[in-house]
Motif scaffolding. Structure first.
Motif, short mmCIF file in Angstrom:
data_model
loop_
_atom_site.label_atom_id
_atom_site.label_comp_id
_atom_site.label_asym_id
_atom_site.label_seq_id
_atom_site.Cartn_x
_atom_site.Cartn_y
_atom_site.Cartn_z
N VAL A 36 0.91 -1.30 0.21
CA VAL A 36 0.09 -0.06 0.07
C VAL A 36 0.95 1.13 0.13
CG1 VAL A 36 -1.62 1.45 1.34
CG2 VAL A 36 -2.05 -0.96 1.36
N VAL A 37 0.81 2.11 -0.89
CA VAL A 37 1.28 3.39 -1.13
C VAL A 37 0.44 4.65 -0.27
CG1 VAL A 37 2.54 4.99 -2.73
CG2 VAL A 37 2.69 2.49 -2.87
N LEU A 38 0.99 5.12 0.61
CA LEU A 38 0.45 6.28 1.23
C LEU A 38 1.43 7.60 0.82
CD1 LEU A 38 -0.24 4.64 4.79
CD2 LEU A 38 -1.75 4.70 2.88
N ASP A 39 0.61 8.39 0.47
CA ASP A 39 1.64 9.59 0.00
C ASP A 39 0.83 10.94 0.78
OD1 ASP A 39 2.34 12.13 -1.06
OD2 ASP A 39 2.07 11.43 -3.21
N PRO A 40 1.38 11.21 1.89
CA PRO A 40 0.71 12.51 2.72
C PRO A 40 0.52 13.80 1.83
CG PRO A 40 3.01 12.08 3.21
CD PRO A 40 2.68 11.29 2.12
N ASP A 41 1.21 13.87 0.77
CA ASP A 41 0.97 15.24 -0.05
C ASP A 41 -0.26 15.18 -1.07
OD1 ASP A 41 3.21 16.39 1.07
OD2 ASP A 41 4.31 15.74 -0.35
N HIS A 42 -0.63 13.76 -1.38
CA HIS A 42 -2.01 13.55 -2.33
C HIS A 42 -2.83 12.75 -1.41
CE1 HIS A 42 1.25 14.68 -4.87
NE2 HIS A 42 0.49 15.09 -5.56
N SER A 43 -4.22 12.94 -1.36
CA SER A 43 -5.02 12.29 -0.71
C SER A 43 -5.26 10.89 -1.68
CB SER A 43 -6.48 12.96 -0.99
OG SER A 43 -7.06 13.14 -2.31
N GLY A 44 -5.64 9.82 -1.00
CA GLY A 44 -5.94 8.86 -1.80
C GLY A 44 -5.07 7.63 -1.20
N ILE A 45 -5.20 6.34 -1.71
CA ILE A 45 -4.38 5.33 -1.46
C ILE A 45 -3.94 4.62 -2.68
CG2 ILE A 45 -4.19 3.15 -0.13
CD1 ILE A 45 -6.30 4.31 1.87
N GLY A 46 -2.68 4.33 -2.88
CA GLY A 46 -2.28 3.67 -4.18
C GLY A 46 -1.89 2.30 -3.62
N ILE A 47 -1.34 1.55 -4.63
CA ILE A 47 -0.73 0.23 -4.59
C ILE A 47 0.51 0.04 -5.72
CG2 ILE A 47 -2.24 -0.85 -6.37
CD1 ILE A 47 -2.50 -3.32 -4.42
N LEU A 48 1.48 -0.75 -5.06
CA LEU A 48 2.40 -0.76 -5.79
C LEU A 48 2.72 -2.39 -5.86
CD1 LEU A 48 5.26 0.21 -7.43
CD2 LEU A 48 6.36 -0.57 -5.45
#
Length: 131
Positions: A36-48
């Protein structure tokens, strides 16, 4: 059977500034195929996924200079722990992917993979040792 019964609750989380090599080492060490990729500068959750890393290396990119943020899938399909394993499997088939992030109350609580689905549908065979 519900996703809550099949999912892995140990989640590897990464930030977008991790290199692909760092991601690969962490994923390998944890024996997981997705993070799970969490980016504090962008909302939302990603996946790698491991496939994302392979595609980058296959394209000739240097894993020490490529960052997770550039290879993250951000338009992620999610499920809830209350979804059925059948629903999760159907979502994976429709989307052509092998991992679903499981969300509850807006945050990740697990990941369910094709392997998890198979484990639910195919009982483990006990190995027999010949006498």
């Amino acid at each position: 059977m519900l996703v809550r019964d099949a999912m892995s609750t140990v989640i590897l989380t990464l930030g977008p500034a991790h290199t692909l090599r760092q991601a690969a080492c962490l994923m390998s060490g944890r024996r997981v195929g997705a993070a799970v990729v969490l980016d504090p500068d962008h909302s939302g959750i990603g996946i790698l996924t491991e496939r994302d890393i392979l595609n980058s290396i296959g394209a000739g990119h240097d894993p020490d200079r490529e960052f997770v943020g550039a290879h993250t899938t951000n338009n992620v399909v999610f499920c809830t722990p209350q979804a059925t394993v059948q629903e999760a499997a159907e979502a994976m088939v429709r989307g052509g992917f092998r991992h679903l992030i499981v969300l509850e109350h807006g945050g990740p609580v697990g990941i369910v993979s094709v392997r998890d689905v198979i484990r639910c549908w195919v009982p483990a065979r006990r190995s027999t040792v010949p006498a």
